[in-house]
Design a protein around this motif. Sequence first.
Motif, mmCIF file in Angstrom:
data_model
loop_
_atom_site.group_PDB
_atom_site.id
_atom_site.type_symbol
_atom_site.label_atom_id
_atom_site.label_comp_id
_atom_site.label_asym_id
_atom_site.label_seq_id
_atom_site.Cartn_x
_atom_site.Cartn_y
_atom_site.Cartn_z
ATOM 1 N N ILE A 123 7.589 4.163 -14.478
ATOM 2 C CA ILE A 123 5.917 3.882 -14.486
ATOM 3 C C ILE A 123 5.550 2.953 -13.200
ATOM 4 O O ILE A 123 5.976 1.574 -13.159
ATOM 5 N N GLU A 124 4.615 3.414 -12.173
ATOM 6 C CA GLU A 124 4.277 2.457 -11.200
ATOM 7 C C GLU A 124 2.978 1.993 -11.553
ATOM 8 O O GLU A 124 2.029 2.633 -11.604
ATOM 9 N N SER A 125 2.775 0.878 -11.339
ATOM 10 C CA SER A 125 1.424 0.165 -11.878
ATOM 11 C C SER A 125 1.208 -1.099 -10.995
ATOM 12 O O SER A 125 2.176 -1.969 -10.338
ATOM 13 N N GLY A 126 -0.281 -1.222 -10.931
ATOM 14 C CA GLY A 126 -0.468 -2.566 -10.190
ATOM 15 C C GLY A 126 -0.702 -3.585 -11.390
ATOM 16 O O GLY A 126 -1.163 -4.859 -10.846
ATOM 17 N N MET A 157 0.659 -0.987 -0.006
ATOM 18 C CA MET A 157 -0.141 0.042 -0.028
ATOM 19 C C MET A 157 1.121 1.175 -0.002
ATOM 20 O O MET A 157 1.899 1.296 0.507
ATOM 21 N N ILE A 158 0.410 2.092 -0.675
ATOM 22 C CA ILE A 158 0.976 3.620 -0.724
ATOM 23 C C ILE A 158 0.426 4.578 0.306
ATOM 24 O O ILE A 158 -0.831 4.785 -0.017
ATOM 25 N N GLN A 159 1.121 4.710 1.130
ATOM 26 C CA GLN A 159 0.500 5.410 2.473
ATOM 27 C C GLN A 159 0.850 7.050 2.664
ATOM 28 O O GLN A 159 0.440 7.521 3.396
ATOM 29 N N GLU A 160 2.059 7.292 2.114
ATOM 30 C CA GLU A 160 2.652 8.556 2.023
ATOM 31 C C GLU A 160 2.867 9.120 0.819
ATOM 32 O O GLU A 160 3.438 8.393 0.094
ATOM 33 N N GLY A 164 0.412 11.821 -10.647
ATOM 34 C CA GLY A 164 -0.425 10.869 -9.845
ATOM 35 C C GLY A 164 0.266 10.290 -8.389
ATOM 36 O O GLY A 164 0.255 9.001 -8.266
ATOM 37 N N ASP A 165 0.509 11.340 -7.706
ATOM 38 C CA ASP A 165 1.069 11.091 -6.391
ATOM 39 C C ASP A 165 -0.008 10.801 -5.312
ATOM 40 O O ASP A 165 -0.450 11.551 -4.698
ATOM 41 N N ILE A 166 -0.658 9.583 -5.638
ATOM 42 C CA ILE A 166 -2.030 9.437 -5.096
ATOM 43 C C ILE A 166 -1.831 8.165 -4.076
ATOM 44 O O ILE A 166 -1.305 7.094 -4.644
ATOM 45 N N LEU A 167 -2.404 8.408 -2.953
ATOM 46 C CA LEU A 167 -2.224 7.397 -1.898
ATOM 47 C C LEU A 167 -3.512 6.557 -2.101
ATOM 48 O O LEU A 167 -4.466 6.697 -2.694
ATOM 49 N N ASP A 168 -3.080 5.289 -1.520
ATOM 50 C CA ASP A 168 -4.060 4.080 -1.515
ATOM 51 C C ASP A 168 -5.749 4.591 -1.157
ATOM 52 O O ASP A 168 -6.641 4.269 -1.493
ATOM 53 N N TRP A 169 -5.563 5.252 0.155
ATOM 54 C CA TRP A 169 -6.728 5.721 0.498
ATOM 55 C C TRP A 169 -7.677 6.781 -0.283
ATOM 56 O O TRP A 169 -8.852 6.787 -0.171
ATOM 57 N N ASP A 170 -6.843 7.344 -1.361
ATOM 58 C CA ASP A 170 -7.489 8.264 -2.229
ATOM 59 C C ASP A 170 -8.169 7.335 -3.355
ATOM 60 O O ASP A 170 -9.419 7.512 -3.720
#
Length: 317
Positions: free
Chosen positions: A155-158, A1-4, A102-108
């Motif tokens: 490129i950061e990807s799921g 998870m990306i949290q910060e 896209g500096d987007i956190l998991d909760w967003d």
Amino acid sequence: MIQERLAAFAGLPVHTFDGAPDGPLPAAGDVAWGIYHHVADNGVWGAEVPENLGRFLEAVDTAQVTHLVIGFWGFDTEEFAPVEWLVDNAGRFPRLRALFLGDILDWDLHISWIKHGDISPLFEAYPALERFEIRGASDLRLGPLRHDRLKALRIESGGLPAEVVRAVAGGALPALEHLDLWIGSEWYDGTSTAEDFAPFLTGERFPSLKHLGLENGPFQDEFAESLASAPVVPRLESLSLAMGMLSDRGAEALLSGQPLTHLRKLDLHHAFLSEPMVERLKAALPGVEVDLRDAVGQAEWDGDEWASSALYIAVSE
């Protein structure tokens, strides 16, 4: 998870522009400007990214801005498309060298839900861009990537589509020194296979490449076996197979293949290695910074190998 959120980007601290500065702003070229949605101290939602971008143009001398980070802009690019906004305002950013989209956190928003569409126009609109990083690959599209000055691409990807991998691999990036690709999972639209990444290993496509990161993937062992004899390896300064499903099989291939002692860093964090293999890696590469964080003990080890069902990538949904 990306949290910060990012604290720094491309060598500069990130300064959050929330649309309502209380005091003097830093010099436009001294920071990486982070444009995010704003939540007041009492938890009430305030200005969102589209509004803050408009305020940013008014409050900051964007002609001096070199680094820009854009956060969560909404769920649908039909309502607001940051790529379109950036292209339309390219003339306002003549010195932009580094862009994180896209500096987007998991909760967003989960990484696999982040939609971008076609990002090709960005590279035409910003010919002086040297660093481009993007998070999320849902509906991500680009043509064969051609850019004379781009030095770093991440490129950061799921779940990375094969078409995106091929667009990068088939492009012309003569200045590219740093390449990071998060492969992700087939469960989240990741259609790429190990074979799609073969052009990156020949050493022919990117003559300036110094760092190669093939990360967050399910076929790290296959990569390791290919890298054991890949022509690109001798001229790399750093190599990463981190965040994926690397096992002793892949680590054995790395140790048995061509020398890696010239590397400054080998990143294998979040792997699935036995303790003896970890010790072998350390002993074989004494002058190399080998990142083995979370490489042991993530799942049950039966003394011979990890159960295939126990292996997982670090970032998917």
